[in-house]
Design a protein around this motif. Structure first.
Motif, PDB file in Angstrom:
ATOM      1  N   GLU A   1     -11.958 -16.645 -14.370  1.00 28.41           N
ATOM      2  CA  GLU A   1     -10.516 -16.475 -14.228  1.00 28.41           C
ATOM      3  C   GLU A   1      -9.868 -17.696 -13.584  1.00 28.41           C
ATOM      4  N   LEU A   2      -8.598 -17.870 -13.909  1.00 23.12           N
ATOM      5  CA  LEU A   2      -7.700 -18.763 -13.188  1.00 23.12           C
ATOM      6  C   LEU A   2      -6.748 -17.868 -12.411  1.00 23.12           C
ATOM      7  N   ARG A   3      -6.508 -18.208 -11.115  1.00 26.61           N
ATOM      8  CA  ARG A   3      -5.641 -17.348 -10.335  1.00 26.61           C
ATOM      9  C   ARG A   3      -4.655 -18.183  -9.504  1.00 26.61           C
ATOM     10  N   PRO A   4      -3.443 -18.434 -10.020  1.00 24.48           N
ATOM     11  CA  PRO A   4      -2.399 -19.035  -9.182  1.00 24.48           C
ATOM     12  C   PRO A   4      -2.009 -18.047  -8.084  1.00 24.48           C
ATOM     13  N   VAL A   5      -1.817 -18.571  -6.855  1.00 20.74           N
ATOM     14  CA  VAL A   5      -1.509 -17.736  -5.699  1.00 20.74           C
ATOM     15  C   VAL A   5      -0.307 -18.326  -4.957  1.00 20.74           C
ATOM     16  N   PHE A   6       0.639 -17.450  -4.589  1.00 18.06           N
ATOM     17  CA  PHE A   6       1.747 -17.848  -3.722  1.00 18.06           C
ATOM     18  C   PHE A   6       1.807 -16.887  -2.544  1.00 18.06           C
ATOM     19  N   VAL A   7       1.902 -17.449  -1.334  1.00 16.10           N
ATOM     20  CA  VAL A   7       1.973 -16.641  -0.115  1.00 16.10           C
ATOM     21  C   VAL A   7       3.213 -17.039   0.671  1.00 16.10           C
ATOM     22  N   TYR A   8       4.019 -16.038   1.050  1.00 17.00           N
ATOM     23  CA  TYR A   8       5.125 -16.249   1.978  1.00 17.00           C
ATOM     24  C   TYR A   8       4.763 -15.557   3.277  1.00 17.00           C
ATOM     25  N   HIS A   9       4.616 -16.345   4.341  1.00 16.28           N
ATOM     26  CA  HIS A   9       4.012 -15.894   5.587  1.00 16.28           C
ATOM     27  C   HIS A   9       5.022 -16.001   6.724  1.00 16.28           C
ATOM     28  N   ASN A  10       5.298 -14.893   7.402  1.00 14.20           N
ATOM     29  CA  ASN A  10       6.155 -14.903   8.585  1.00 14.20           C
ATOM     30  C   ASN A  10       5.290 -15.026   9.833  1.00 14.20           C
ATOM     31  N   ILE A  11       5.601 -16.035  10.665  1.00 13.03           N
ATOM     32  CA  ILE A  11       4.864 -16.266  11.905  1.00 13.03           C
ATOM     33  C   ILE A  11       5.431 -15.367  12.995  1.00 13.03           C
TER      34      ILE A  11
ATOM     35  N   GLY B   1      -0.353  -9.489  -9.558  1.00  9.37           N
ATOM     36  CA  GLY B   1      -0.645  -8.810  -8.306  1.00  9.37           C
ATOM     37  C   GLY B   1       0.397  -9.078  -7.244  1.00  9.37           C
ATOM     38  N   LEU B   2       0.704  -8.055  -6.425  1.00  5.14           N
ATOM     39  CA  LEU B   2       1.644  -8.190  -5.321  1.00  5.14           C
ATOM     40  C   LEU B   2       1.110  -7.403  -4.135  1.00  5.14           C
ATOM     41  N   ALA B   3       1.113  -8.038  -2.941  1.00  7.89           N
ATOM     42  CA  ALA B   3       0.653  -7.371  -1.727  1.00  7.89           C
ATOM     43  C   ALA B   3       1.607  -7.653  -0.585  1.00  7.89           C
ATOM     44  N   TYR B   4       1.814  -6.644   0.259  1.00 10.80           N
ATOM     45  CA  TYR B   4       2.514  -6.824   1.528  1.00 10.80           C
ATOM     46  C   TYR B   4       1.505  -6.556   2.634  1.00 10.80           C
ATOM     47  N   GLU B   5       1.397  -7.496   3.583  1.00 11.51           N
ATOM     48  CA  GLU B   5       0.358  -7.446   4.605  1.00 11.51           C
ATOM     49  C   GLU B   5       1.006  -7.555   5.982  1.00 11.51           C
ATOM     50  N   LYS B   6       0.570  -6.696   6.924  1.00 11.18           N
ATOM     51  CA  LYS B   6       1.162  -6.637   8.260  1.00 11.18           C
ATOM     52  C   LYS B   6       0.052  -6.687   9.306  1.00 11.18           C
ATOM     53  N   ALA B   7       0.252  -7.527  10.333  1.00 10.21           N
ATOM     54  CA  ALA B   7      -0.702  -7.587  11.436  1.00 10.21           C
ATOM     55  C   ALA B   7      -0.661  -6.281  12.218  1.00 10.21           C
ATOM     56  N   ILE B   8      -1.857  -5.709  12.502  1.00  8.54           N
ATOM     57  CA  ILE B   8      -1.904  -4.401  13.174  1.00  8.54           C
ATOM     58  C   ILE B   8      -2.786  -4.415  14.421  1.00  8.54           C
ATOM     59  N   ILE B   9      -3.434  -5.549  14.722  1.00 10.52           N
ATOM     60  CA  ILE B   9      -4.299  -5.632  15.907  1.00 10.52           C
ATOM     61  C   ILE B   9      -3.808  -6.784  16.778  1.00 10.52           C
ATOM     62  N   GLU B  10      -3.542  -6.519  18.042  1.00 11.40           N
ATOM     63  CA  GLU B  10      -3.090  -7.566  18.948  1.00 11.40           C
ATOM     64  C   GLU B  10      -4.279  -8.323  19.536  1.00 11.40           C
ATOM     65  N   PRO B  11      -4.135  -9.637  19.814  1.00 14.16           N
ATOM     66  CA  PRO B  11      -2.898 -10.407  19.658  1.00 14.16           C
ATOM     67  C   PRO B  11      -2.611 -10.726  18.195  1.00 14.16           C
ATOM     68  N   ASN B  12      -1.346 -10.602  17.809  1.00 17.64           N
ATOM     69  CA  ASN B  12      -0.964 -10.912  16.435  1.00 17.64           C
ATOM     70  C   ASN B  12      -1.199 -12.376  16.108  1.00 17.64           C
ATOM     71  N   GLY B  13      -0.971 -13.245  17.093  1.00 16.62           N
ATOM     72  CA  GLY B  13      -1.186 -14.666  16.869  1.00 16.62           C
ATOM     73  C   GLY B  13      -0.273 -15.208  15.791  1.00 16.62           C
ATOM     74  N   LEU B  14      -0.858 -15.875  14.829  1.00 15.04           N
ATOM     75  CA  LEU B  14      -0.113 -16.582  13.792  1.00 15.04           C
ATOM     76  C   LEU B  14       0.670 -15.655  12.863  1.00 15.04           C
ATOM     77  N   THR B  15       0.240 -14.422  12.724  1.00 17.71           N
ATOM     78  CA  THR B  15       0.780 -13.563  11.659  1.00 17.71           C
ATOM     79  C   THR B  15       1.654 -12.428  12.185  1.00 17.71           C
ATOM     80  N   ASP B  16       2.853 -12.330  11.635  1.00 20.05           N
ATOM     81  CA  ASP B  16       3.653 -11.113  11.752  1.00 20.05           C
ATOM     82  C   ASP B  16       3.426 -10.294  10.491  1.00 20.05           C
ATOM     83  N   ASP B  17       3.886 -10.821   9.351  1.00 20.40           N
ATOM     84  CA  ASP B  17       3.612 -10.191   8.071  1.00 20.40           C
ATOM     85  C   ASP B  17       3.678 -11.241   6.978  1.00 20.40           C
ATOM     86  N   ARG B  18       3.313 -10.857   5.760  1.00 17.66           N
ATOM     87  CA  ARG B  18       3.380 -11.801   4.656  1.00 17.66           C
ATOM     88  C   ARG B  18       3.327 -11.073   3.316  1.00 17.66           C
ATOM     89  N   PHE B  19       3.848 -11.774   2.305  1.00 19.94           N
ATOM     90  CA  PHE B  19       3.783 -11.319   0.917  1.00 19.94           C
ATOM     91  C   PHE B  19       2.875 -12.252   0.136  1.00 19.94           C
TER      92      PHE B  19
END
Length: 296
Positions: free
Chosen positions: A61-71, A270-288
């Motif tokens: 497979e070829l898989r182009p990926v785009f991530v939008y990440h909220n710090i 494919g579409l995913a919404y991902e949320k940090a759930i274990i502290e410390p969150n560090g770099l990640t709040d959420d991302r698509f």
């Protein structure tokens, strides 16, 4: 004359039957069996955590990926980041595949670190389906990648002499319901510049129809040996290995929901919404995460 008449009638009957065509086959007559469709045809590649939740199924497979990440705001004042990448997997046999799981361009918008952007490291490797039990819908696939330090230091790449990822992936089907998991060790060549982490992922998906295949995924990362590079108390999930000096024993994790849609026979969106759930969150709040899996 009587025997000639009977013979003539028989001949006429045979000719009439031949002209009428072949009679219908009885419903009870044996037919050639249709080849069964493999259970893997209804499985999907993971969307969330694309760099370290490597699929157990061997695919090309070829898989182009785009991530939008909220710090997270607590991490150097917050901000956002965008990642553009292309993954490649090529099945050499039905059990062995070459995988290129990381590359691409990283754009970080954070004033505290001067809004850097640059190229990601390249990660290349192999995976082999050690067990592929079609009858019991189970596959077990160990593998590895090596992250070549070719990226730009401005985006925390190109450091540590490279990093190995030694992993074991598995997938079990229950009809159209599937569980897939990945357990791995991220092992840097220079343990001062990069931390050593264990990563683990679990995804559940259900093939309702080709247009809608929902999933729920959990991804986590535990520091088992902290680096000595930056004075942080957390690590960078899947995109960055900071080599944090205060992160020993820290676990960070996310929960993701999303779906795939089989828009063509060999193309999954494919579409995913991902949320940090274990502290410390560090770099990640959420991302698509948005990707396209193009199988060939």
């Amino acid at each position: 004359m009587r025997s000639l008449s009977l013979g003539t009638c028989a001949a006429v009957s045979l000719i009439t039957a031949a002209q009428a065509g072949t009679p219908d086959i009885s419903a009870k007559a044996p037919t050639t069996p249709v080849e069964a469709v493999s259970w893997k045809e209804h499985t999907i590649s993971p969307v969330a955590n694309p760099f370290f939740h490597e699929d157990a199924v061997i695919r090309s497979e070829l898989r182009p990926v785009f991530v939008y990440h909220n710090i997270d705001d607590s991490f150097l004042g917050g901000g956002n980041a965008q990642l553009y990448a292309l993954q490649i997997r090529y099945a050499l046999t039905d059990r062995l595949a070459i995988i290129a799981t990381q590359d691409g361009y990283f754009d970080i918008n954070n004033d505290a670190i001067a809004n850097p952007e640059g190229w990601m490291d390249l990660a290349l490797g192999l995976k082999y389906a050690l067990i592929d039990d079609e009858a019991h819908q189970f596959i077990l696939t160990p593998g590895f990648t090596f992250k070549v330090p070719t990226g730009d230091r401005e985006v925390f790449q190109g450091r540590g002499g490279g990093e190995w990822d030694l992993f074991m992936a598995a997938q079990k089907g229950f009809g159209d319901f599937h569980l897939s998991g990945n357990l791995g060790l991220r092992l840097p060549n220079n343990s001062d510049e990069n931390s050593t982490l264990v990563h683990y992922s679990l995804m559940a998906d259900y093939y309702t129809c080709r247009w809608f295949i929902p999933f729920l995924a959990f991804n986590a990362y535990t520091v088992v040996n902290e680096g000595n590079n930056i004075a942080l108390n957390s690590e960078g999930y899947d995109v960055i290995n900071f080599g944090s000096s205060g992160a020993d024993g820290v676990t960070q994790g996310t929960l993701a929901v999303g779906f795939r849609s089989r828009i063509f026979k060999n193309v999954d969106l494919g579409l995913a919404y991902e949320k940090a759930i274990i502290e410390p969150n560090g770099l990640t709040d959420d991302r698509f995460t948005l990707d396209v899996s193009i199988r060939f």
